[in-house]
Design a protein around this motif. Structure first.
Motif, PDB file in Angstrom:
ATOM      1  N   TRP A 157       7.499 -16.746   2.644  1.00 25.67           N
ATOM      2  CA  TRP A 157       6.088 -16.767   2.717  1.00 25.67           C
ATOM      3  C   TRP A 157       5.401 -15.483   3.550  1.00 25.67           C
ATOM      4  CZ3 TRP A 157       3.347 -19.525  -0.286  1.00 25.67           C
ATOM      5  CH2 TRP A 157       4.016 -20.716  -0.916  1.00 25.67           C
ATOM      6  N   THR A 158       6.130 -14.927   4.192  1.00 28.39           N
ATOM      7  CA  THR A 158       5.649 -13.698   5.079  1.00 28.39           C
ATOM      8  C   THR A 158       4.805 -12.864   4.214  1.00 28.39           C
ATOM      9  OG1 THR A 158       7.785 -13.435   6.430  1.00 28.39           O
ATOM     10  CG2 THR A 158       6.377 -11.415   6.274  1.00 28.39           C
ATOM     11  N   GLY A 159       4.942 -12.673   2.692  1.00 27.88           N
ATOM     12  CA  GLY A 159       4.302 -12.083   1.946  1.00 27.88           C
ATOM     13  C   GLY A 159       2.569 -12.241   2.222  1.00 27.88           C
ATOM     14  N   ILE A 160       2.360 -13.783   2.341  1.00 27.62           N
ATOM     15  CA  ILE A 160       0.755 -14.008   2.431  1.00 27.62           C
ATOM     16  C   ILE A 160       0.443 -13.221   3.572  1.00 27.62           C
ATOM     17  CG2 ILE A 160      -0.558 -15.862   3.103  1.00 27.62           C
ATOM     18  CD1 ILE A 160       0.112 -15.965   0.118  1.00 27.62           C
ATOM     19  N   GLY A 161       1.031 -13.248   4.774  1.00 34.19           N
ATOM     20  CA  GLY A 161       0.416 -12.786   6.089  1.00 34.19           C
ATOM     21  C   GLY A 161       0.412 -11.097   5.914  1.00 34.19           C
ATOM     22  N   MET A 162       1.326 -10.561   5.120  1.00 33.65           N
ATOM     23  CA  MET A 162       1.315  -9.101   4.845  1.00 33.65           C
ATOM     24  C   MET A 162       0.109  -8.778   4.127  1.00 33.65           C
ATOM     25  SD  MET A 162       3.858  -7.031   2.308  1.00 33.65           S
ATOM     26  CE  MET A 162       2.964  -7.715   0.989  1.00 33.65           C
ATOM     27  N   VAL A 163      -0.271  -9.428   3.287  1.00 36.42           N
ATOM     28  CA  VAL A 163      -1.659  -9.181   2.232  1.00 36.42           C
ATOM     29  C   VAL A 163      -2.696  -9.338   3.360  1.00 36.42           C
ATOM     30  CG1 VAL A 163      -3.056  -9.993   0.242  1.00 36.42           C
ATOM     31  CG2 VAL A 163      -0.482  -9.828   0.081  1.00 36.42           C
ATOM     32  N   LEU A 164      -2.816 -10.121   3.964  1.00 36.39           N
ATOM     33  CA  LEU A 164      -4.145 -10.577   5.049  1.00 36.39           C
ATOM     34  C   LEU A 164      -3.922  -9.388   5.838  1.00 36.39           C
ATOM     35  CD1 LEU A 164      -3.670 -14.460   5.062  1.00 36.39           C
ATOM     36  CD2 LEU A 164      -5.604 -13.025   3.824  1.00 36.39           C
ATOM     37  N   PHE A 165      -2.930  -8.893   6.458  1.00 40.62           N
ATOM     38  CA  PHE A 165      -2.813  -7.955   7.427  1.00 40.62           C
ATOM     39  C   PHE A 165      -3.392  -6.502   6.736  1.00 40.62           C
ATOM     40  CE2 PHE A 165       0.257 -10.681  10.071  1.00 40.62           C
ATOM     41  CZ  PHE A 165      -0.786 -11.013  10.981  1.00 40.62           C
ATOM     42  N   LEU A 166      -2.838  -6.306   5.565  1.00 40.26           N
ATOM     43  CA  LEU A 166      -3.152  -5.036   4.743  1.00 40.26           C
ATOM     44  C   LEU A 166      -4.598  -5.218   4.582  1.00 40.26           C
ATOM     45  CD1 LEU A 166      -1.640  -2.749   3.695  1.00 40.26           C
ATOM     46  CD2 LEU A 166      -1.406  -3.735   1.548  1.00 40.26           C
ATOM     47  N   ALA A 167      -5.226  -6.101   4.256  1.00 42.92           N
ATOM     48  CA  ALA A 167      -6.616  -6.210   4.094  1.00 42.92           C
ATOM     49  C   ALA A 167      -7.411  -5.922   5.365  1.00 42.92           C
ATOM     50  CB  ALA A 167      -7.054  -7.647   3.492  1.00 42.92           C
ATOM     51  N   GLY A 168      -7.037  -6.382   6.151  1.00 40.18           N
ATOM     52  CA  GLY A 168      -7.494  -6.295   7.579  1.00 40.18           C
ATOM     53  C   GLY A 168      -7.622  -4.723   8.032  1.00 40.18           C
ATOM     54  N   LEU A 169      -6.246  -4.250   7.833  1.00 38.03           N
ATOM     55  CA  LEU A 169      -5.961  -2.661   8.319  1.00 38.03           C
ATOM     56  C   LEU A 169      -7.102  -1.627   7.371  1.00 38.03           C
ATOM     57  CD1 LEU A 169      -2.030  -2.849   8.536  1.00 38.03           C
ATOM     58  CD2 LEU A 169      -3.820  -2.291  10.356  1.00 38.03           C
ATOM     59  N   GLN A 170      -7.138  -2.160   6.181  1.00 39.19           N
ATOM     60  CA  GLN A 170      -7.929  -1.461   5.337  1.00 39.19           C
ATOM     61  C   GLN A 170      -9.408  -1.398   5.692  1.00 39.19           C
ATOM     62  OE1 GLN A 170      -6.486  -2.329   1.370  1.00 39.19           O
ATOM     63  NE2 GLN A 170      -4.855  -0.886   1.467  1.00 39.19           N
ATOM     64  N   SER A 171      -9.830  -2.349   6.377  1.00 38.36           N
ATOM     65  CA  SER A 171     -11.081  -2.576   6.552  1.00 38.36           C
ATOM     66  C   SER A 171     -11.773  -2.003   8.038  1.00 38.36           C
ATOM     67  CB  SER A 171     -11.555  -4.046   6.791  1.00 38.36           C
ATOM     68  OG  SER A 171     -11.096  -4.451   7.865  1.00 38.36           O
ATOM     69  N   ILE A 172     -10.676  -1.470   8.645  1.00 44.05           N
ATOM     70  CA  ILE A 172     -10.896  -0.641  10.071  1.00 44.05           C
ATOM     71  C   ILE A 172     -11.569   0.822   9.706  1.00 44.05           C
ATOM     72  CG2 ILE A 172      -9.870   0.153  12.079  1.00 44.05           C
ATOM     73  CD1 ILE A 172      -7.877  -2.190  11.889  1.00 44.05           C
ATOM     74  N   PRO A 173     -12.515   1.214  10.098  1.00 40.07           N
ATOM     75  CA  PRO A 173     -12.955   2.463   9.835  1.00 40.07           C
ATOM     76  C   PRO A 173     -12.191   3.455  10.363  1.00 40.07           C
ATOM     77  CG  PRO A 173     -14.395   1.378  11.773  1.00 40.07           C
ATOM     78  CD  PRO A 173     -13.512   0.161  11.043  1.00 40.07           C
ATOM     79  N   GLN A 174     -11.702   4.457   9.902  1.00 34.24           N
ATOM     80  CA  GLN A 174     -11.239   5.774  10.194  1.00 34.24           C
ATOM     81  C   GLN A 174     -11.661   6.513  11.402  1.00 34.24           C
ATOM     82  OE1 GLN A 174      -7.792   6.523   8.963  1.00 34.24           O
ATOM     83  NE2 GLN A 174      -8.012   4.487   8.115  1.00 34.24           N
ATOM     84  N   ASP A 175     -13.063   6.331  11.531  1.00 35.89           N
ATOM     85  CA  ASP A 175     -13.654   7.075  12.611  1.00 35.89           C
ATOM     86  C   ASP A 175     -13.120   6.675  13.899  1.00 35.89           C
ATOM     87  OD1 ASP A 175     -15.183   8.006  10.471  1.00 35.89           O
ATOM     88  OD2 ASP A 175     -17.029   7.022  11.036  1.00 35.89           O
ATOM     89  N   ALA A 176     -12.821   5.337  14.039  1.00 35.10           N
ATOM     90  CA  ALA A 176     -12.242   5.003  15.588  1.00 35.10           C
ATOM     91  C   ALA A 176     -10.872   5.713  15.708  1.00 35.10           C
ATOM     92  CB  ALA A 176     -11.990   3.436  15.204  1.00 35.10           C
ATOM     93  N   TYR A 177     -10.267   5.851  14.664  1.00 40.49           N
ATOM     94  CA  TYR A 177      -8.823   6.671  15.022  1.00 40.49           C
ATOM     95  C   TYR A 177      -8.832   8.088  15.250  1.00 40.49           C
ATOM     96  CZ  TYR A 177      -6.446   2.382  13.258  1.00 40.49           C
ATOM     97  OH  TYR A 177      -6.169   1.122  13.082  1.00 40.49           O
ATOM     98  N   GLU A 178     -10.004   8.636  14.692  1.00 38.92           N
ATOM     99  CA  GLU A 178     -10.393  10.061  14.587  1.00 38.92           C
ATOM    100  C   GLU A 178     -10.652  10.371  16.089  1.00 38.92           C
ATOM    101  OE1 GLU A 178     -13.110  10.849  11.594  1.00 38.92           O
ATOM    102  OE2 GLU A 178     -11.380  10.959   9.899  1.00 38.92           O
ATOM    103  N   SER A 179     -11.766   9.456  16.631  1.00 41.41           N
ATOM    104  CA  SER A 179     -12.202   9.637  17.780  1.00 41.41           C
ATOM    105  C   SER A 179     -11.265   9.451  18.697  1.00 41.41           C
ATOM    106  CB  SER A 179     -13.278   8.614  18.273  1.00 41.41           C
ATOM    107  OG  SER A 179     -14.527   8.682  17.256  1.00 41.41           O
ATOM    108  N   ALA A 180     -10.030   8.567  18.826  1.00 43.59           N
ATOM    109  CA  ALA A 180      -9.216   8.419  19.590  1.00 43.59           C
ATOM    110  C   ALA A 180      -8.352   9.493  19.610  1.00 43.59           C
ATOM    111  CB  ALA A 180      -8.322   6.928  19.424  1.00 43.59           C
ATOM    112  N   THR A 181      -7.936  10.045  18.368  1.00 40.21           N
ATOM    113  CA  THR A 181      -7.136  11.172  18.418  1.00 40.21           C
ATOM    114  C   THR A 181      -7.567  12.310  18.962  1.00 40.21           C
ATOM    115  OG1 THR A 181      -6.296  10.563  16.299  1.00 40.21           O
ATOM    116  CG2 THR A 181      -6.013  12.943  17.037  1.00 40.21           C
ATOM    117  N   ILE A 182      -8.929  12.627  19.137  1.00 41.06           N
ATOM    118  CA  ILE A 182      -9.692  13.694  19.814  1.00 41.06           C
ATOM    119  C   ILE A 182      -9.618  13.250  20.986  1.00 41.06           C
ATOM    120  CG2 ILE A 182     -11.887  14.575  20.537  1.00 41.06           C
ATOM    121  CD1 ILE A 182     -12.548  14.120  17.364  1.00 41.06           C
ATOM    122  N   ASP A 183      -9.553  12.079  21.616  1.00 40.02           N
ATOM    123  CA  ASP A 183      -9.550  11.837  23.150  1.00 40.02           C
ATOM    124  C   ASP A 183      -8.261  11.893  23.593  1.00 40.02           C
ATOM    125  OD1 ASP A 183     -12.134  11.318  23.274  1.00 40.02           O
ATOM    126  OD2 ASP A 183     -12.140   9.284  23.003  1.00 40.02           O
TER     127      ASP A 183
END
Length: 281
Positions: A157-183
């Motif tokens: 059943w780990t695959g269910i969690g993987m899919v839900l986490f993957l959907a959550g990761l893809q909903s995080i805006p890349q702007d947040a990571y870009e700003s953190a990288t600059i900082d």
């Protein structure tokens, strides 16, 4: 237009559920519901007075904790890996999700062969590597059996969690990571300060699905060990099944009511705690 569906739900779900609250306090032993006599808390006393009930509760808690922890950690790790731009991403997503669609009975039969102490693939592989001391009686050792069953549950059943986490990761805006990288934030700091907080709703969903599934576990137990060896892998839901199969309907209903209350209280408390930690985009 909603009335037919509501009536069906009332007759088939609400009424039996409400009836269970009464019959848990009766000596019901057949389906003559009108002849059942009120016995008060006797069914619940019987549950708590037997060693088998305490063992079933202990096994259920062990199974729930182990499977929930590993489903979340492994599922999150796979999701982070598969969120990267790899050539084999689509193929790997299919491979890791594939166990979810398999029949529980088929999985149990396969792992019964894998766990066999002499001819099983797991022990043969360990002996091939010269790790004979790690070869165990995986499903006949009373101390190991619940962990062996938990491993099968995690694999399936780990695959269910993987899919839900993957959907959550893809909903995080890349702007947040870009700003953190600059900082100047490194990969671990970005994961800890951006990914985990914003992924908390997905973690919450996987956590509750895994926990409720763990507390209600039945199919993998009966298919893999049938509660054995002896009563070593008996769980609360398996105990309910045994009570009903022996026509102890009053005791079985009391056990199922106890399981329902355990799930309800646990979910309510943990939901209150986790909701305070959530952040919004």
């Amino acid at each position: 237009m909603l009335v037919p569906g509501l009536l069906l739900f009332l007759v088939l779900f609400i009424t039996p559920s409400m009836g269970a609250f009464y019959y848990a306090f009766t000596d019901l032993t057949d389906f003559n519901f009108f002849s059942a006599k009120y016995v008060g808390w006797e069914n619940f006393k019987t549950l708590f007075d037997t060693d088998g009930s305490m063992l079933a509760l202990k096994n259920t808690i062990i199974f729930t904790v182990v499977t929930t922890v590993f489903k979340i950690t492994i599922g999150l790790g796979l999701a982070v890996l598969l969120n990267m731009k790899l050539r084999t991403t689509l193929y790997l997503r299919t491979v890791f999700f594939f166990p979810v669609i398999l029949s529980t009975v088929a999985v149990a039969l396969a792992f019964s062969a894998i766990y066999h102490p002499t001819t099983g693939l797991l022990n043969q592989f360990l002996r091939l590597l010269g790790l004979d001391f790690l070869a165990q009686n995986w499903i006949t050792d009373r101390g190991l059996v619940m962990y062996s069953i938990s491993a099968v549950e995690v694999w399936k059943w780990t695959g269910i969690g993987m899919v839900l986490f993957l959907a959550g990761l893809q909903s995080i805006p890349q702007d947040a990571y870009e700003s953190a990288t600059i900082d100047g934030a490194n990969a671990w700091q970005q994961f800890r300060s951006i990914t985990l907080p914003l992924l908390l709703p997905s973690i919450k969903s996987v956590f509750f699905l895994s926990m409720i599934g763990g507390l209600k576990v039945f199919d993998i137990v009966i298919a893999l060990t049938n509660g054995g060896p002896g009563k070593a892998s008996t769980t609360l839901n398996y105990m309910v099944y045994e009570d009903f199969s022996k026509h102890f309907y009053g005791e079985g209903t009391a056990a199922s009511l106890l399981l329902f209350l355990l799930i309800l209280v646990t979910v309510a408390i943990l939901n209150l705690f986790i909701s305070r930690k959530e952040v919004e985009l």
